[in-house]
Design a protein around this motif. Structure first.
Motif, PDB file in Angstrom:
ATOM      1  N   ALA A  70       3.248  -5.910  -0.825  1.00  0.00           N
ATOM      2  CA  ALA A  70       2.318  -5.710   0.640  1.00  0.00           C
ATOM      3  C   ALA A  70       1.920  -4.631   1.642  1.00  0.00           C
ATOM      4  O   ALA A  70       0.472  -4.473   1.708  1.00  0.00           O
ATOM      5  N   ARG A  71       2.646  -3.843   0.940  1.00  0.00           N
ATOM      6  CA  ARG A  71       1.935  -2.157   1.855  1.00  0.00           C
ATOM      7  C   ARG A  71       0.684  -2.406   0.493  1.00  0.00           C
ATOM      8  O   ARG A  71      -0.227  -1.323   0.956  1.00  0.00           O
ATOM      9  N   ASP A  72       0.368  -2.296  -0.507  1.00  0.00           N
ATOM     10  CA  ASP A  72      -0.661  -1.699  -1.328  1.00  0.00           C
ATOM     11  C   ASP A  72      -1.887  -3.346  -1.238  1.00  0.00           C
ATOM     12  O   ASP A  72      -2.819  -2.418  -2.194  1.00  0.00           O
ATOM     13  N   LYS A  73      -1.516  -4.554  -1.259  1.00  0.00           N
ATOM     14  CA  LYS A  73      -2.477  -5.682  -0.993  1.00  0.00           C
ATOM     15  C   LYS A  73      -3.721  -5.523  -0.622  1.00  0.00           C
ATOM     16  O   LYS A  73      -3.735  -5.120   0.660  1.00  0.00           O
ATOM     17  N   GLY A  74      -4.981  -5.924  -1.174  1.00  0.00           N
ATOM     18  CA  GLY A  74      -5.849  -6.458  -0.125  1.00  0.00           C
ATOM     19  C   GLY A  74      -6.634  -4.903  -0.723  1.00  0.00           C
ATOM     20  O   GLY A  74      -6.483  -3.806  -0.972  1.00  0.00           O
ATOM     21  N   PRO A  75      -8.392  -5.627  -0.551  1.00  0.00           N
ATOM     22  CA  PRO A  75      -9.713  -5.159  -0.939  1.00  0.00           C
ATOM     23  C   PRO A  75      -9.679  -3.734   0.087  1.00  0.00           C
ATOM     24  O   PRO A  75     -10.237  -2.182  -0.313  1.00  0.00           O
ATOM     25  N   VAL A  76      -8.766  -3.511   0.723  1.00  0.00           N
ATOM     26  CA  VAL A  76      -8.956  -2.042   2.386  1.00  0.00           C
ATOM     27  C   VAL A  76      -8.181  -1.255   1.729  1.00  0.00           C
ATOM     28  O   VAL A  76      -9.135  -0.103   1.677  1.00  0.00           O
ATOM     29  N   ARG A  77      -7.397  -1.706   1.232  1.00  0.00           N
ATOM     30  CA  ARG A  77      -6.113  -0.618   0.655  1.00  0.00           C
ATOM     31  C   ARG A  77      -6.782  -0.481  -0.714  1.00  0.00           C
ATOM     32  O   ARG A  77      -5.755   1.370  -1.278  1.00  0.00           O
ATOM     33  N   ARG A  78      -6.600  -1.128  -1.270  1.00  0.00           N
ATOM     34  CA  ARG A  78      -7.622  -1.072  -3.088  1.00  0.00           C
ATOM     35  C   ARG A  78      -8.745   0.761  -2.600  1.00  0.00           C
ATOM     36  O   ARG A  78      -8.784   1.638  -3.941  1.00  0.00           O
ATOM     37  N   PHE A  79      -9.485  -0.168  -1.706  1.00  0.00           N
ATOM     38  CA  PHE A  79     -10.638   1.444  -2.203  1.00  0.00           C
ATOM     39  C   PHE A  79     -10.598   1.891  -1.045  1.00  0.00           C
ATOM     40  O   PHE A  79     -10.820   3.346  -1.558  1.00  0.00           O
ATOM     41  N   ALA A  80      -9.335   1.856   0.042  1.00  0.00           N
ATOM     42  CA  ALA A  80      -8.409   3.585   0.543  1.00  0.00           C
ATOM     43  C   ALA A  80      -8.047   4.623  -0.696  1.00  0.00           C
ATOM     44  O   ALA A  80      -8.009   5.659  -1.315  1.00  0.00           O
ATOM     45  N   ARG A  81      -7.665   3.509  -1.472  1.00  0.00           N
ATOM     46  CA  ARG A  81      -6.904   4.218  -2.802  1.00  0.00           C
ATOM     47  C   ARG A  81      -8.056   5.046  -3.964  1.00  0.00           C
ATOM     48  O   ARG A  81      -7.993   6.320  -4.670  1.00  0.00           O
ATOM     49  N   LEU A 134     -14.048   8.679   5.703  1.00  0.00           N
ATOM     50  CA  LEU A 134     -12.792   7.318   4.569  1.00  0.00           C
ATOM     51  C   LEU A 134     -12.968   6.142   5.612  1.00  0.00           C
ATOM     52  O   LEU A 134     -13.605   5.080   5.838  1.00  0.00           O
ATOM     53  N   ARG A 135     -12.758   6.669   7.180  1.00  0.00           N
ATOM     54  CA  ARG A 135     -12.903   6.045   8.397  1.00  0.00           C
ATOM     55  C   ARG A 135     -14.111   5.296   8.590  1.00  0.00           C
ATOM     56  O   ARG A 135     -14.115   4.329   8.965  1.00  0.00           O
ATOM     57  N   LYS A 136     -15.307   5.981   8.546  1.00  0.00           N
ATOM     58  CA  LYS A 136     -16.698   5.902   8.486  1.00  0.00           C
ATOM     59  C   LYS A 136     -16.820   4.869   6.687  1.00  0.00           C
ATOM     60  O   LYS A 136     -18.256   3.813   7.247  1.00  0.00           O
ATOM     61  N   ARG A 137     -16.868   5.482   5.813  1.00  0.00           N
ATOM     62  CA  ARG A 137     -16.812   4.464   4.866  1.00  0.00           C
ATOM     63  C   ARG A 137     -16.668   2.738   4.958  1.00  0.00           C
ATOM     64  O   ARG A 137     -16.589   1.948   4.199  1.00  0.00           O
ATOM     65  N   LEU A 138     -14.891   2.797   5.397  1.00  0.00           N
ATOM     66  CA  LEU A 138     -14.434   1.424   5.993  1.00  0.00           C
ATOM     67  C   LEU A 138     -15.241   0.536   6.565  1.00  0.00           C
ATOM     68  O   LEU A 138     -15.201  -0.740   6.730  1.00  0.00           O
ATOM     69  N   ALA A 139     -15.686   1.154   7.605  1.00  0.00           N
ATOM     70  CA  ALA A 139     -16.631   0.396   8.719  1.00  0.00           C
ATOM     71  C   ALA A 139     -17.429   0.168   7.984  1.00  0.00           C
ATOM     72  O   ALA A 139     -17.746  -0.687   8.071  1.00  0.00           O
ATOM     73  N   GLU A 140     -18.518   0.540   7.011  1.00  0.00           N
ATOM     74  CA  GLU A 140     -19.550   0.380   6.468  1.00  0.00           C
ATOM     75  C   GLU A 140     -18.930  -0.778   6.006  1.00  0.00           C
ATOM     76  O   GLU A 140     -20.083  -1.875   5.549  1.00  0.00           O
ATOM     77  N   PHE A 200     -16.070  -2.917   5.314  1.00  0.00           N
ATOM     78  CA  PHE A 200     -15.561  -3.493   5.756  1.00  0.00           C
ATOM     79  C   PHE A 200     -15.013  -3.562   7.017  1.00  0.00           C
ATOM     80  O   PHE A 200     -13.929  -3.843   7.443  1.00  0.00           O
ATOM     81  N   PRO A 201     -16.285  -4.079   7.584  1.00  0.00           N
ATOM     82  CA  PRO A 201     -16.710  -4.484   9.186  1.00  0.00           C
ATOM     83  C   PRO A 201     -15.993  -5.232   9.532  1.00  0.00           C
ATOM     84  O   PRO A 201     -15.619  -5.079  11.249  1.00  0.00           O
ATOM     85  N   ASP A 202     -15.565  -6.520   9.188  1.00  0.00           N
ATOM     86  CA  ASP A 202     -15.214  -7.658  10.033  1.00  0.00           C
ATOM     87  C   ASP A 202     -13.168  -7.924   8.950  1.00  0.00           C
ATOM     88  O   ASP A 202     -12.293  -8.788  10.093  1.00  0.00           O
ATOM     89  N   GLN A 203     -12.973  -6.745   8.645  1.00  0.00           N
ATOM     90  CA  GLN A 203     -10.933  -6.726   8.054  1.00  0.00           C
ATOM     91  C   GLN A 203     -10.564  -5.852   8.831  1.00  0.00           C
ATOM     92  O   GLN A 203     -11.052  -4.795   9.550  1.00  0.00           O
ATOM     93  N   ASN A 204      -9.610  -6.110   9.052  1.00  0.00           N
ATOM     94  CA  ASN A 204      -8.901  -5.603   9.838  1.00  0.00           C
ATOM     95  C   ASN A 204      -7.976  -4.558   8.805  1.00  0.00           C
ATOM     96  O   ASN A 204      -7.263  -3.947   7.443  1.00  0.00           O
ATOM     97  N   LYS A 205      -8.557  -3.075   9.279  1.00  0.00           N
ATOM     98  CA  LYS A 205      -8.232  -1.615   8.625  1.00  0.00           C
ATOM     99  C   LYS A 205      -7.168  -1.105   9.320  1.00  0.00           C
ATOM    100  O   LYS A 205      -7.136   0.562   8.781  1.00  0.00           O
ATOM    101  N   ARG A 206      -6.105  -0.925   9.891  1.00  0.00           N
ATOM    102  CA  ARG A 206      -5.704  -0.663  10.438  1.00  0.00           C
ATOM    103  C   ARG A 206      -3.779   0.137   9.188  1.00  0.00           C
ATOM    104  O   ARG A 206      -4.125  -0.651   8.706  1.00  0.00           O
ATOM    105  N   GLY A 207      -4.024   1.068   9.614  1.00  0.00           N
ATOM    106  CA  GLY A 207      -2.572   2.447   8.314  1.00  0.00           C
ATOM    107  C   GLY A 207      -3.673   2.283   7.378  1.00  0.00           C
ATOM    108  O   GLY A 207      -2.816   2.823   7.093  1.00  0.00           O
TER     109      GLY A 207
END
Length: 199
Positions: A88-99, A156-162, A164-171
């Motif tokens: 669960a900690r590795d799932k989702g497009p946000v975590r994939r982008f962070a990796r 990374l925080r800036k790129r995530l905001a651009e 995935f503006p509407d998704q949960n980016k917590r953690g």
């Protein structure tokens, strides 16, 4: 004259009962009170009923086998990057982008372990000048890792905001920083992008 009264009472009731000898088939469009299950669902249900363990020992054995199979699927997913079976900690497009963000660049923190070994060897040599150099190297390495981590977190925080503006980016930022501390070849899930490649 000597007949039983009970038989006399039952006989007229049986004679009066309407007998339905209708040979008409049931209307196929008539409702039967429940939907017809799909063949795959019916087969799966029969299979699950047939394979239901009868005692605690069999149930425990089956549970161990299922857990082992799930762990094997998860291990293969971590090696190959299959999103369906990742933890669960590795799932989702946000975590994939962070990796991918971490894997696409050089991080000073990933070289901490080899540098720590070199510094430790220098500090064990009984020469005052080498011990001073080792202490200075410790400070330089720690400062560089902190600065690089802060810079990576901001980017990374800036790129995530651009992205995935509407998704949960917590953690996600902490997740990426923890990944940057690991050597590239030891990271799980395995890196899916090359260094310098834009995620």
């Amino acid at each position: 004259m000597f007949r039983s009264r009970a038989k006399e009472e039952k006989t007229p009731a049986a004679a009066k009962a309407p007998v339905n000898f209708s040979k008409q088939p049931r209307d196929p469009q008539a409702p039967k009170g429940r939907p017809t299950p799909k063949r795959s669902e019916a087969q799966a249900q029969r299979r699950s009923v047939a394979q239901t363990p009868t005692n605690r020992k069999d149930a425990a054995k089956r549970q161990r086998e299922e857990r082992r199979a799930a762990m094997e699927r998860q291990r293969q997913a971590l090696a190959g990057g299959d999103e369906r079976y990742l933890p669960a900690r590795d799932k989702g497009p946000v975590r994939r982008f962070a990796r991918d963000f971490v894997d696409s660049r050089f991080n000073i923190a990933e070289f901490f372990l080899p540098m720590a070994v070199v510094i430790l060897v220098l500090s064990m040599v009984r020469v005052a000048s080498l011990q001073n150099i080792a202490l200075l190297l410790w400070l330089v390495v720690i400062i560089l890792i902190v600065l690089d981590s802060i810079l990576s977190a901001v980017r990374l925080r800036k790129r995530l905001a651009e992205r995935f503006p509407d998704q949960n980016k917590r953690g996600a930022v902490a997740y990426a920083l923890m990944r940057s501390l690991q050597m590239r070849r030891l990271r799980l899930p395995k890196p899916q992008v090359k260094r310098g490649e834009r995620p």
